[in-house]
Design an enzyme around this catalytic site. Structure first.
Site, short mmCIF file in Angstrom:
data_model
loop_
_atom_site.label_atom_id
_atom_site.label_comp_id
_atom_site.label_asym_id
_atom_site.label_seq_id
_atom_site.Cartn_x
_atom_site.Cartn_y
_atom_site.Cartn_z
N HIS A 64 0.96 4.69 5.02
CA HIS A 64 1.00 3.80 6.19
C HIS A 64 2.39 3.82 6.84
O HIS A 64 2.86 2.81 7.37
CB HIS A 64 0.62 2.37 5.81
CG HIS A 64 -0.77 2.22 5.28
ND1 HIS A 64 -1.88 2.19 6.10
CD2 HIS A 64 -1.24 2.14 4.01
CE1 HIS A 64 -2.97 2.09 5.36
NE2 HIS A 64 -2.61 2.07 4.09
N ASN A 137 -8.44 -1.60 6.34
CA ASN A 137 -8.46 -0.29 7.00
C ASN A 137 -9.49 -0.29 8.12
O ASN A 137 -10.24 -1.26 8.30
CB ASN A 137 -8.81 0.81 5.99
CG ASN A 137 -7.65 1.15 5.06
OD1 ASN A 137 -6.52 1.31 5.50
ND2 ASN A 137 -7.95 1.25 3.78
N TYR A 347 1.81 -3.65 -4.21
CA TYR A 347 2.35 -3.85 -2.86
C TYR A 347 3.68 -4.59 -2.92
O TYR A 347 4.66 -4.19 -2.28
CB TYR A 347 1.37 -4.64 -2.00
CG TYR A 347 0.36 -3.82 -1.24
CD1 TYR A 347 0.38 -3.75 0.14
CD2 TYR A 347 -0.63 -3.11 -1.91
CE1 TYR A 347 -0.56 -3.01 0.85
CE2 TYR A 347 -1.57 -2.36 -1.23
CZ TYR A 347 -1.53 -2.32 0.15
OH TYR A 347 -2.46 -1.58 0.84
#
Length: 495
Positions: A64, A137, A347
């Site tokens: 990303h 997404n 993350y």
């Protein structure tokens, strides 16, 4: 004196600061060293971008990397209080500030926008109870179903370490092994695989979340953001021309639309499954490579996000934006889905690696309605002392922030023994039926384009065994699907 509430870095209240969450009383906690090691190393496989390799460098995203974004608001349009007690969803007409970041997944920061790649669709709700990050997404499914395979998947799709380019043999070799990837491959190679712009694509939460209502009843939920601009895709030729003419085409389109006052919007719908139905559903409802049929769980409208303000600084706001699937608010929490369970820590660790331990202090990441109150101190680029004379531990007798004691969501049931396990098979679990459904629902023209795209990618590989394994997956998804794909591949290989 009213006690202040202890919060996470994203501003959400902390229910219990004395006991770690575990799988049952005395159950295991973070014991899969191989998983943690793979994910932590994966987060550190890039060097700082645009700076020497020092702690002050801005580390690039592994995935990303290339993206754009904008601010706006989310307005509740329908009553969902029977399913969640989340404060920002409590009243029709209520507005919450949002930031939405779009991105390509596999390519690097300098890549083009108009390429065949899933699009990241990450929404941050700046709620009164802290930030809620919905990280999704442009497709409702994914390539793998377990987080331990995520680094392997990304390695196979990124630039080859020897040649410095994406290699068809490497891409095809990985796709040929996990049969569950066939579903996402079909969606990626179809007409929506290259969106016309960020504004003309849907967004999906993809992973299943849990909602809990005020009475404590639990529901599993999938999110669908349907574009109000109409879906639009590009053919391979159109995309190649646009990428060469304007590599920043999607970012340009988003910026200019907002400047003209043509503010893009989406309608948020959810599919809702009572938690009690999950165990006996005909397929695993937490499998990220599958969708829930709408006839089983119809879409229910929730609200409407609208983007109306571009960032003042792409670097400070788009590049430093740090989303996490673990940033929940009371009334919304995780499901037992393995991909969702594996992503929050990964993350957050990536952000600490990329931006530093104080990654929640930049304005784009900081909660809006309340100051985060916890005992994080110091660290590189510390900008907020969080109370110069406050104690940085809990409990204390100096009036520091305290836990709420109120669980934010319903608990998840656990059974069995520790160890590595394949997911329990449901009555209709398989990796190929749903993979063939998009093809069977397409028009003849859409099928022709899909077959051409799949065959064009597979035929570029040099290894016959890789091609044959991939063809077997398409045949398993349906003979009416596999036959034209195989014929097209063989024709291209003979040329």
């Amino acid at each position: 004196m009213k006690k202040r509430v202890l919060t996470t870095e994203s501003g959400a209240p902390v229910a219990d600061n004395q006991n770690s969450a575990s799988a049952g009383v005395g159950g295991p906690l973070l014991q899969d060293q191989h998983l943690l090691e793979k994910l932590a190393r994966f987060n550190r496989e890039r060097i700082p971008v645009g700076a020497p390799p020092t702690p002050l460098g801005q580390w690039g995203r592994v995935v990303h990397a290339r993206g754009g974004g904008a601010y706006g608001h989310f307005e509740v349009t329908d009553d969902v209080t029977g399913f969640t007690h989340a404060d920002f969803l409590s009243t029709a007409g209520r507005r919450t500030e949002v930031f939405l970041r779009f991105s390509t997944v596999a390519d690097c920061l300098g890549g083009a926008d108009a390429v065949r790649d899933p699009r990241g669709f990450a929404v941050r709700f700046y709620t009164a109870e802290g930030n809620y990050d919905l990280v999704g997404n442009s497709t409702p499914v994914f390539f793998v179903k377990d987080p331990i395979k995520f680094p392997d998947f990304v390695h196979s799709q990124k630039r080859d370490p020897l040649t410095g380019r994406q290699e068809p043999d490497t891409v095809g070799d990985f796709w040929a092994y996990p049969p569950e990837a066939t579903h996402q491959v079909a969606r990626l190679t179809g007409d929506r695989g290259i969106p016309a712009s960020y504004r003309h694509t849907n967004g999906y939460g993809s992973r299943t979340c849990q909602w809990t209502n005020a009475e404590g009843a639990a529901f599993f939920v999938k999110y669908h953001f349907r574009t109000n601009q109409g879906m639009g895709g590009l053919g391979a030729g159109q995309a190649a021309e646009l990428a060469g003419r304007d590599p920043d085409s999607h970012q340009t389109d988003l910026l200019q639309a907002i400047e003209r006052g043509v503010n893009p919007s989406w309608t948020l719908h959810v599919q809702i499954m009572p938690a009690a139905e999950a165990a006996d559903h005909r397929f695993n409802p937490f499998d990220l490579t599958k969708v829930w049929p709408h006839r089983d769980y119809p879409l229910q409208r929730v609200g409407r996000p609208v983007l109306d303000r571009s960032p003042d600084s792409v670097f400070a706001e788009v590049e430093q934006a740090a989303f996490s699937p673990g940033s929940f608010v009371p009334g919304i929490g995780p499901s037992p889905g393995t991909m969702l369970q594996g992503r929050p820590s990964a993350y957050a660790d990536a952000h600490r690696c990329r931006l530093g331990v104080n990654h929640t202090l930049p304005a784009v990441n900081a909660p809006k309605a309340r100051t985060a109150r916890n005992h994080g101190r110091d660290g590189l680029m510390a900008a907020n002392p969080r109370g110069l004379h406050a104690k940085n531990y809990e409990p204390d007798s100096y009036g520091g922030p305290v836990e709420t004691g109120r669980p934010p969501t319903a608990p998840l049931a656990v059974t069995g023994h520790t160890g590595t396990h394949e997911a329990a098979l449901h009555a209709k679990d398989d990796d190929f039926h749903q993979a063939g459904e998009p093809y069977r629902l397409m028009s003849e023209e859409e099928r022709r384009r899909l077959v051409a795209n799949i065959a064009g990618g597979l035929s570029r590989g040099s290894r016959d065994d890789v091609i044959e394994r991939n063809l077997a997956h398409f045949h398993a998804a349906g003979p009416e699907y596999g036959r034209p794909v195989e014929a097209a591949v063989r024709a291209l290989r003979e040329d």
